[in-house]
Structures are given as structure tokens and as C-alpha cells.
Design a protein around this motif. Structure first.
Motif, PDB file in Angstrom:
ATOM      1  N   ALA A 300       0.827  -1.205   0.000  1.00  0.00           N
ATOM      2  CA  ALA A 300       0.000   0.000   0.000  1.00  0.00           C
ATOM      3  C   ALA A 300       0.866   1.260   0.000  1.00  0.00           C
ATOM      4  CB  ALA A 300      -0.934   0.003   1.205  1.00  0.00           C
ATOM      5  N   THR A 301       1.919   1.252   0.820  1.00  0.00           N
ATOM      6  CA  THR A 301       2.808   2.416   0.873  1.00  0.00           C
ATOM      7  C   THR A 301       3.597   2.546  -0.418  1.00  0.00           C
ATOM      8  OG1 THR A 301       3.016   2.174   3.275  1.00  0.00           O
ATOM      9  CG2 THR A 301       4.669   3.523   2.160  1.00  0.00           C
ATOM     10  N   VAL A 302       4.031   1.419  -0.981  1.00  0.00           N
ATOM     11  CA  VAL A 302       4.759   1.456  -2.250  1.00  0.00           C
ATOM     12  C   VAL A 302       3.897   2.092  -3.331  1.00  0.00           C
ATOM     13  CG1 VAL A 302       5.710   0.046  -4.108  1.00  0.00           C
ATOM     14  CG2 VAL A 302       6.267  -0.498  -1.734  1.00  0.00           C
ATOM     15  N   ILE A 303       2.635   1.673  -3.413  1.00  0.00           N
ATOM     16  CA  ILE A 303       1.731   2.213  -4.425  1.00  0.00           C
ATOM     17  C   ILE A 303       1.492   3.699  -4.186  1.00  0.00           C
ATOM     18  CG2 ILE A 303      -0.629   2.120  -5.314  1.00  0.00           C
ATOM     19  CD1 ILE A 303      -0.534  -0.917  -4.750  1.00  0.00           C
ATOM     20  N   ALA A 304       1.356   4.104  -2.914  1.00  0.00           N
ATOM     21  CA  ALA A 304       1.161   5.516  -2.594  1.00  0.00           C
ATOM     22  C   ALA A 304       2.368   6.338  -3.033  1.00  0.00           C
ATOM     23  CB  ALA A 304       0.922   5.691  -1.098  1.00  0.00           C
ATOM     24  N   MET A 305       3.574   5.814  -2.819  1.00  0.00           N
ATOM     25  CA  MET A 305       4.783   6.531  -3.226  1.00  0.00           C
ATOM     26  C   MET A 305       4.888   6.629  -4.746  1.00  0.00           C
ATOM     27  SD  MET A 305       6.271   7.650  -0.547  1.00  0.00           S
ATOM     28  CE  MET A 305       4.605   7.873   0.088  1.00  0.00           C
ATOM     29  N   LEU A 306       4.477   5.571  -5.431  1.00  0.00           N
ATOM     30  CA  LEU A 306       4.470   5.621  -6.895  1.00  0.00           C
ATOM     31  C   LEU A 306       3.480   6.679  -7.390  1.00  0.00           C
ATOM     32  CD1 LEU A 306       4.587   1.821  -7.842  1.00  0.00           C
ATOM     33  CD2 LEU A 306       6.464   3.466  -7.802  1.00  0.00           C
ATOM     34  N   ALA A 307       2.355   6.782  -6.703  1.00  0.00           N
ATOM     35  CA  ALA A 307       1.352   7.788  -7.075  1.00  0.00           C
ATOM     36  C   ALA A 307       1.903   9.199  -6.883  1.00  0.00           C
ATOM     37  CB  ALA A 307       0.086   7.595  -6.246  1.00  0.00           C
ATOM     38  N   ILE A 308       2.567   9.432  -5.755  1.00  0.00           N
ATOM     39  CA  ILE A 308       3.154  10.747  -5.486  1.00  0.00           C
ATOM     40  C   ILE A 308       4.251  11.056  -6.501  1.00  0.00           C
ATOM     41  CG2 ILE A 308       4.557  12.048  -3.833  1.00  0.00           C
ATOM     42  CD1 ILE A 308       3.024  10.580  -1.606  1.00  0.00           C
ATOM     43  N   SER A 309       5.068  10.069  -6.795  1.00  0.00           N
ATOM     44  CA  SER A 309       6.149  10.263  -7.758  1.00  0.00           C
ATOM     45  C   SER A 309       5.596  10.620  -9.130  1.00  0.00           C
ATOM     46  CB  SER A 309       7.004   8.996  -7.845  1.00  0.00           C
ATOM     47  OG  SER A 309       8.096   9.184  -8.710  1.00  0.00           O
ATOM     48  N   GLY A 310       4.559   9.916  -9.552  1.00  0.00           N
ATOM     49  CA  GLY A 310       3.942  10.204 -10.839  1.00  0.00           C
ATOM     50  C   GLY A 310       3.371  11.606 -10.894  1.00  0.00           C
ATOM     51  N   PHE A 311       2.724  12.027  -9.806  1.00  0.00           N
ATOM     52  CA  PHE A 311       2.142  13.373  -9.747  1.00  0.00           C
ATOM     53  C   PHE A 311       3.220  14.442  -9.923  1.00  0.00           C
ATOM     54  CE2 PHE A 311       0.900  17.216  -7.541  1.00  0.00           C
ATOM     55  CZ  PHE A 311      -0.419  17.409  -7.941  1.00  0.00           C
ATOM     56  N   CYS A 312       4.318  14.301  -9.200  1.00  0.00           N
ATOM     57  CA  CYS A 312       5.354  15.341  -9.219  1.00  0.00           C
ATOM     58  C   CYS A 312       6.203  15.299 -10.486  1.00  0.00           C
ATOM     59  CB  CYS A 312       6.236  15.208  -7.981  1.00  0.00           C
ATOM     60  SG  CYS A 312       5.378  15.618  -6.441  1.00  0.00           S
ATOM     61  N   THR A 313       6.363  14.130 -11.078  1.00  0.00           N
ATOM     62  CA  THR A 313       7.125  14.047 -12.319  1.00  0.00           C
ATOM     63  C   THR A 313       6.470  14.849 -13.430  1.00  0.00           C
ATOM     64  OG1 THR A 313       7.912  11.834 -11.689  1.00  0.00           O
ATOM     65  CG2 THR A 313       8.124  12.439 -14.000  1.00  0.00           C
ATOM     66  N   ALA A 314       5.182  15.135 -13.287  1.00  0.00           N
ATOM     67  CA  ALA A 314       4.448  15.890 -14.299  1.00  0.00           C
ATOM     68  C   ALA A 314       4.883  17.339 -14.379  1.00  0.00           C
ATOM     69  CB  ALA A 314       2.941  15.822 -14.015  1.00  0.00           C
ATOM     70  N   ASP A 315       5.797  17.760 -13.529  1.00  0.00           N
ATOM     71  CA  ASP A 315       6.255  19.152 -13.560  1.00  0.00           C
ATOM     72  C   ASP A 315       7.098  19.466 -14.786  1.00  0.00           C
ATOM     73  OD1 ASP A 315       8.843  17.951 -12.870  1.00  0.00           O
ATOM     74  OD2 ASP A 315       9.403  20.033 -12.471  1.00  0.00           O
ATOM     75  N   CYS A 316       7.425  18.459 -15.612  1.00  0.00           N
ATOM     76  CA  CYS A 316       8.312  18.679 -16.758  1.00  0.00           C
ATOM     77  C   CYS A 316       7.802  19.765 -17.694  1.00  0.00           C
ATOM     78  CB  CYS A 316       8.515  17.385 -17.535  1.00  0.00           C
ATOM     79  SG  CYS A 316       7.019  16.731 -18.310  1.00  0.00           S
ATOM     80  N   THR A 317       6.501  20.064 -17.639  1.00  0.00           N
ATOM     81  CA  THR A 317       5.961  21.120 -18.492  1.00  0.00           C
ATOM     82  C   THR A 317       6.627  22.465 -18.205  1.00  0.00           C
ATOM     83  OG1 THR A 317       4.168  21.507 -16.900  1.00  0.00           O
ATOM     84  CG2 THR A 317       3.722  19.990 -18.700  1.00  0.00           C
ATOM     85  N   SER A 318       6.990  22.714 -16.943  1.00  0.00           N
ATOM     86  CA  SER A 318       7.626  23.981 -16.604  1.00  0.00           C
ATOM     87  C   SER A 318       9.014  24.089 -17.210  1.00  0.00           C
ATOM     88  CB  SER A 318       7.701  24.152 -15.082  1.00  0.00           C
ATOM     89  OG  SER A 318       8.592  23.209 -14.506  1.00  0.00           O
ATOM     90  N   SER A 319       9.719  22.964 -17.334  1.00  0.00           N
ATOM     91  CA  SER A 319      11.047  22.988 -17.939  1.00  0.00           C
ATOM     92  C   SER A 319      10.964  23.367 -19.410  1.00  0.00           C
ATOM     93  CB  SER A 319      11.725  21.623 -17.778  1.00  0.00           C
ATOM     94  OG  SER A 319      11.928  21.312 -16.414  1.00  0.00           O
ATOM     95  N   TYR A 320       9.973  22.846 -20.110  1.00  0.00           N
ATOM     96  CA  TYR A 320       9.813  23.190 -21.517  1.00  0.00           C
ATOM     97  C   TYR A 320       9.416  24.658 -21.681  1.00  0.00           C
ATOM     98  CZ  TYR A 320      10.206  18.238 -22.542  1.00  0.00           C
ATOM     99  OH  TYR A 320      10.673  16.951 -22.658  1.00  0.00           O
TER     100      TYR A 320
END
Length: 440
Positions: A300-320
Motif C-alpha cells: 500500500a505504501t509502495v503504491i502511494a509513493m508511486l502515485a506521489i512520484s507520478g504526480f510530481c514528475t508531471a512538472d516537466c511542463t515547466s522545464s519546456y
């Protein structure tokens, strides 16, 4: 020089604009591109016959590794796979610089939502398609057919620029050309030396390397981790692997809004806006991977961390968006250079994961992968934070325009960030659709 005050440029009437069609087509292009490259990460679980491998190893007398810290479940033997992206993001960057008015650049960053939507659909659907009577080949047929259908729409509806579009309202065309500081001018010589000697470019390379490394871990290695360590079957693997992309879809919208909010409200400077956004996008996923390593078999914690990681990785739009700001005339070229380095992680990640886990597919070996990724994220962000900038680079401006700027007191203002200033047309630059700003 003329001093006749003119009205601000007017957009065409109606809710839907031709540039919005270009936005949607590019968003779909991003989604389909990632869907067709991500599906193999799940399909490989079904493509590799684990039973046959175990029988072969038993016949050859090879001893399977027994992990004392193994999670409950059956042993799964797998191989890894990865994909590439053949130039779509540089092409999109150039398209955005030619079609998006300066004040709509952050809106057009929504194109990168397709990255997460495509990965999400692919991860979730591939597991189900692999369980049909046709099996894993069906996933390739389906996503390939979708790509062909998109191509037909693209050829009928898209153009390199508003000036080349056969159906655009002339009013909208004039509005776009009048509100773009740089129309990504064609046939400009690329200042390769200046680009490669610019610290801000290497800062963006650093942050995109860690962003791509985190993303490649999510799309190419996490399915392997879920199978090898947590022992999820093909359908469950596909669904759980899709979770970071579900949260990434939400995160992409959230970061587009948050970036635009900070830029418009000016609570912090532009440079600190990008520092904050990229801190969330690099340091948080790195910390999440450390937590994954520490919690072990707590699914459950692993899946929660993957969810958080996926959410924050979406910041790549600001780099472009950062790339578009510092050199809009060479946005496509810069993205090509930066993505060349960033995409090397697509090659490196499977080899790094394999070096740690192929001969020793244990939780301890996977933890080393996660710790290494967190370290790379930390170092990369520090490089970015120190050397980044939001100033337009001097080599972005052709020599003739640079000389012209030197002859004026105020220069040419960027309407994306300086609004409410009286605009007057400069007689010498009207043909190029540039506007001169006069401060009262």
C-alpha cells in the motif's frame, strides 16, 4: 519613428480557435507517442515465457537466487524493455513557438498532459489486451491503428504556422502574429557554440536528465519491480503500473495551473517560480523512491509513493516553458539538444537496473537502484537551481535585431509577462509583427 497609438490586437470571434485545434492535435500526438512506446513495458511480462525460462535453468543446473527478504508470492522471471521518442517533443516546441501567443504559452503546456494520458491508457489497457485470445500482439495492433488514424487528422488540419494554414480566420492569424514576440523565425543560423557554452542550457539538461530518469523508472522498470519483488500478475501489474500515470495526468493539469498562477500573480520572481516547480518535480520523486526502499513489502505504501512520484514528475511542463522563455527562436533546437542527453537515461536505466538486479533480483538490489536515483535527483536539482535563468539569451536575437534594440531606450517587451502597457507599432518592424512598448 511613428508615435500613433494603436488599439491592442483583436482575436477572432467565437470560442474555438484554429490554434486550439493545433493544441489538441499535439496533445494527442504526445499521448499516442507514449502509448505506443509504453505498452511494451507491460506486454513484455506476457511475451517472456517465465515457465520455459525456469525449466531451461533447471535443465542447465542454474541455481535461482533465493532472497531472504523476499515478499510473499510466486517467483517471476522477466526481462526488461524500453522505448524511445524519434523527435516529437522538439517538433512540438517549435509548433508552440509559432502558434501560441506569448500570454498563452503556459496554456499550451497542457500538451504535455498527453504524455501521462497516453502512458496511463497504455499501461491499463495493455494488461487487458494481453489476456485476450489474440494475446500480447493485439496491444501493438490497437495502438498502431490509433496512430494511423491520428496521422490522417494531422495531415488535414495542421500547418507549420498560422501563415501557412489554409482555413484559419485572417483575424486570428493577425492576432497570433501580433502577440508573439518571436515567431520561431526560419532559416536562422544556429549558434551552436553559444548554446553549448550557456550555463542555463546545462542547468536544464541536468533537471531533464533526472526527470527522464524518474519517468523511465516508472514506465520501464516499475512493472518489473512489481513482478519480481511484489509478485503481481499481468493484469494487476498493468493496473498498478498505470497509477503513477493517473496521478501524473492530474499533476500535469495542476502544474500548468500552478506555474501560470505564480507567473501571473508574481508572488515570487520568474526564476524562483521555476526553481520551486522543479524542486517539486525532482526532489519529491527522489524522496518517494527512498521511502519505497525503506518500507519493503508494504504494498500500500509502495503504491502511494508511486502515485506521489507520478504526480510530481508531471512538472516537466515547466522545464519546456523555461526553454521557450530563454530562447524562443531556437526552442526546437534546444529541446533536441536537451532531450538528446535526457533520453540517454532511456538507454541507461535498463542497464543500470540490470546491473543491480539481473544476477540478484532481490529487494536489496532494487533498493540500491532507488537510492542511486534519489542521489542523482538531488545533485541534478542543485545544478539546476544554481545555474538556471529566465532571461532571454543574447544569442536568441539575430544580429540585425540586436543592433536595432541597442538604438532604443525601452527595447522590446514580452507581452507574456508585461501586460497593460500601451502598444504602438514601430514602422521599421511592422512587417515582422513586433511591438514596441512605451512606458508612460
Amino acid at each position: 519613428m511613428s508615435t500613433d497609438v494603436t488599439k491592442p490586437p483583436q482575436d477572432s470571434e467565437g470560442f474555438w480557435k484554429t490554434r486550439y485545434t493545433i493544441l489538441v492535435l499535439n496533445t494527442l500526438a504526445m499521448a499516442i507517442s507514449y502509448a505506443t512506446r509504453v505498452n511494451i513495458s507491460v506486454a513484455i511480462v506476457d511475451m517472456v515465457n517465465g515457465t520455459a525460462l525456469r525449466e531451461r535453468e533447471a535443465a542447465e543446473g542454474i541455481q535461482l537466487v533465493r532472497d531472504p527478504d523476499a515478499c510473499p508470492g510466486e517467483l517471476v522471471v522477466l526481462e526488461d524493455a524500453t522505448g524511445r521518442r524519434g523527435g516529437i517533443i522538439p517538433a512540438i516546441q517549435t509548433t508552440v513557438c509559432r502558434w501560441a501567443p506569448d500570454h498563452e504559452r503556459s496554456l499550451f503546456s497542457i500538451i504535455f498532459l498527453g504524455l501521462f494520458v497516453g502512458s496511463l491508457v497504455s499501461m491499463a489497457a495493455t494488461g487487458a489486451l494481453c489476456e485476450t485470445a489474440i494475446g500480447w500482439p493485439l496491444s501493438f495492433y490497437v495502438f498502431g491503428a490509433v496512430g494511423l488514424l491520428w496521422s490522417l487528422s494531422w495531415f488535414l488540419q495542421a500547418a507549420d504556422s498560422p501563415a501557412q494554414h489554409p482555413y484559419i480566420d485572417p483575424v486570428e492569424r493577425s492576432y497570433i502574429e501580433a502577440t508573439i514576440k518571436s515567431a520561431a523565425k526560419t532559416n536562422l543560423p544556429v549558434p551552436w557554440k553559444s548554446i553549448l557554452l550557456t550555463p542555463a542550457i546545462w542547468a536544464l539538461i541536468a533537471v531533464m536528465v533526472t526527470s527522464d530518469m524518474s519517468f523511465y523508472l516508472l514506465i520501464t522498470s516499475i512493472p518489473l519491480y512489481l513482478a519480481q519483488v511484489l509478485h503481481y500478475d499481468i493484469r494487476s501489474n498493468g493496473i498498478i503500473s498505470a497509477i503513477p500515470h493517473i496521478t501524473g495526468t492530474v499533476g500535469s493539469l495542476a502544474f500548468v495551473w500552478f506555474t501560470n498562477f505564480l507567473l501571473q500573480k508574481k508572488f515570487v520572481s520568474r526564476i524562483w517560480t521555476f526553481r520551486i516547480i522543479n524542486a517539486l518535480g525532482t526532489l519529491v520523486p527522489g524522496a518517494a523512491l527512498v521511502v519505497v526502499a525503506l518500507v519493503g513489502c508494504d504494498a500500500a505504501t509502495v503504491i502511494a509513493m508511486l502515485a506521489i512520484s507520478g504526480f510530481c514528475t508531471a512538472d516537466c511542463t515547466s522545464s519546456y516553458l523555461n526553454m521557450q522563455i530563454i530562447a524562443p527562436n531556437y526552442a526546437g533546437t534546444i529541446v533536441g539538444i536537451i532531450n538528446m542527453f535526457a533520453n540517454l537515461t532511456g538507454i541507461a536505466v535498463p542497464y543500470i537496473v540490470g546491473a543491480f538486479t539481473n544476477a540478484n533480483p532481490t529487494r536489496t538490489a532494487w533498493n540500491n537502484v532507488f537510492y542511486l536515483s534519489a542521489a542523482v535527483a538531488t545533485v541534478s536539482y542543485l545544478v539546476y537551481a544554481v545555474f538556471t535563468t529566465t532571461d532571454e539569451q543574447p544569442w536568441n536575437v539575430p544580429p540585425s535585431e540586436r543592433a536595432q534594440k541597442a538604438d532604443t531606450k525601452e527595447g522590446i517587451e514580452n507581452t507574456a509577462f508585461d501586460e497593460g502597457i500601451t502598444q504602438i507599432a514601430d514602422g521599421d518592424t511592422t512587417q515582422q509583427a513586433h511591438l514596441k512598448a512605451i512606458v508612460p
